[in-house]
Design a protein around this motif. Structure first.
Motif, short mmCIF file in Angstrom:
data_model
loop_
_atom_site.label_atom_id
_atom_site.label_comp_id
_atom_site.label_asym_id
_atom_site.label_seq_id
_atom_site.Cartn_x
_atom_site.Cartn_y
_atom_site.Cartn_z
N GLN A 140 0.84 -1.19 0.00
CA GLN A 140 0.00 0.00 0.00
C GLN A 140 0.88 1.24 0.00
N LYS B 83 0.38 5.59 0.04
CA LYS B 83 -0.58 6.68 0.20
C LYS B 83 -0.20 7.84 -0.71
N GLN C 231 -4.99 7.94 -10.21
CA GLN C 231 -5.87 6.77 -10.21
C GLN C 231 -5.65 5.90 -11.44
N ASP D 199 -1.28 -0.98 -4.11
CA ASP D 199 -2.64 -0.50 -3.85
C ASP D 199 -2.51 0.96 -3.42
N LYS D 200 -3.08 1.85 -4.19
CA LYS D 200 -2.98 3.28 -3.91
C LYS D 200 -4.17 3.75 -3.07
N GLU D 201 -3.87 4.43 -2.00
CA GLU D 201 -4.91 5.09 -1.21
C GLU D 201 -4.73 6.60 -1.41
N ARG E 48 -6.03 10.59 -1.19
CA ARG E 48 -6.90 11.53 -0.50
C ARG E 48 -6.56 12.95 -0.97
N HIS F 110 3.41 4.03 6.01
CA HIS F 110 3.41 3.72 4.58
C HIS F 110 4.22 4.75 3.78
N HIS G 289 4.66 7.43 1.04
CA HIS G 289 3.65 8.47 0.85
C HIS G 289 4.11 9.46 -0.22
#
Length: 289
Positions: A160, A162, A181, A189-191, A193, A211, A213
């Motif tokens: 993951q 961020k 995206q 896996d991109k989170e 915000r 993570h 970032h």
């Protein structure tokens, strides 16, 4: 090249593999099962010792050679190498062995070997698991088959990452988010915000996790500016987890130098080409992960 028992190798392998995965380096293990005659009988002890000595004299200096006495196998641990490198090594060893007059036949029967190649990109795979999987694969080989690839541990586990996008312009905020995206990253896996100003970002706990970032931010923002955010992130003990992009309308050399000296990784002067930005982001992700 000293030859060790595989049980002695296990602690070293665990330490090496943990660091190798963290550094995105592959590890490959070759298991070689020598035999003679059509019944594929194991070699007598004296020939087994000679065959092992031959291998130890012809592997690379960075390789680790070991024995699995209970199975009559010889193993080679290739540090930082992929399976294609292991194949080339096996091919070279086979050619050099065939050309060797040191020991070529046993009771007028050719000595041969079968082998398995396992590339590993996962930290939690034990050496016993690798050995068991190889035992099954070698046991299922046909009489004419000499080599089997074992793909079970080749795929790195997904990680993951961020991504924070800090931009007060709603349109630009949305565009940057869509670019991130749409990046085709198979192992991540991109989170993502989005934030509209620096205070909004710094008052959140989104950037506090361990993570890796990515921060993509404008230099001019309501309340806390991009430089304020930069100073806060670079003052953190684990600031190396951040990759920071600074977007700006200023293309003055002094402004760029100041931003880089304060810890910016990439400086983007608006308007910038979104296709090039996407390619740059993709390359950055690939180099880090």
């Amino acid at each position: 090249m000293p030859i060790i028992n595989y049980q002695v190798l296990e602690p070293f392998y665990r330490i090496w593999q943990s660091n190798a995965v963290r550094l995105r380096m592959p590890t490959t293990v070759i298991f070689i099962a020598p035999y003679h005659n059509q019944k594929m009988q194991a070699l007598p002890e004296v020939y087994q010792a000679d065959f092992t000595q031959f291998l130890s004299e012809h592997v690379r200096q960075t390789d680790v050679i070991f024995e699995v006495p209970t199975m009559g196998w010889i193993g080679i641990l290739l540090l930082g190498s992929k399976e294609n490198e292991a194949y080339r090594l096996l091919e070279r060893l086979s050619n050099e062995y065939q050309a060797s007059e040191r020991f070529f036949t046993l009771e007028a029967e050719k000595i041969s070997f079968k082998a398995s190649i396992t590339e590993i990109r996962q930290a939690d795979i034990t050496f016993e698991q690798i050995l068991t999987t190889a035992q099954t694969a070698l046991g299922q080989m046909s009489e004419t088959q000499e080599l089997v690839y074992i793909p079970d541990y080749r795929q790195a586990k997904r990680e993951q990452v961020k991504v924070s996008i800090i931009e007060s312009d709603p349109l630009m905020n949305r565009i940057i988010k869509e670019v991130v995206q749409n990046l085709p990253l198979s192992s991540l896996d991109k989170e993502i915000r989005t934030f509209v100003d620096g205070e909004d970002f710094l008052s959140s706990d989104f950037y506090q996790s361990p993570h890796n970032h990515i921060v993509i931010m404008n230099d001019v923002l309501p309340r806390k500016t991009g430089l304020d955010i930069l100073a806060s992130l670079r003052s953190m003990p684990n600031d190396k987890k951040f990759v920071i992009y600074m977007m700006t309308n200023r293309n003055a050399e002094s402004a760029m130098i100041d931003a880089y000296e304060k810890g910016v990784d990439y400086y983007l002067v608006k308007p910038f080409n979104l296709k090039l930005f996407s390619a740059q982001l993709k390359r950055m992700f690939e180099s880090l992960w």
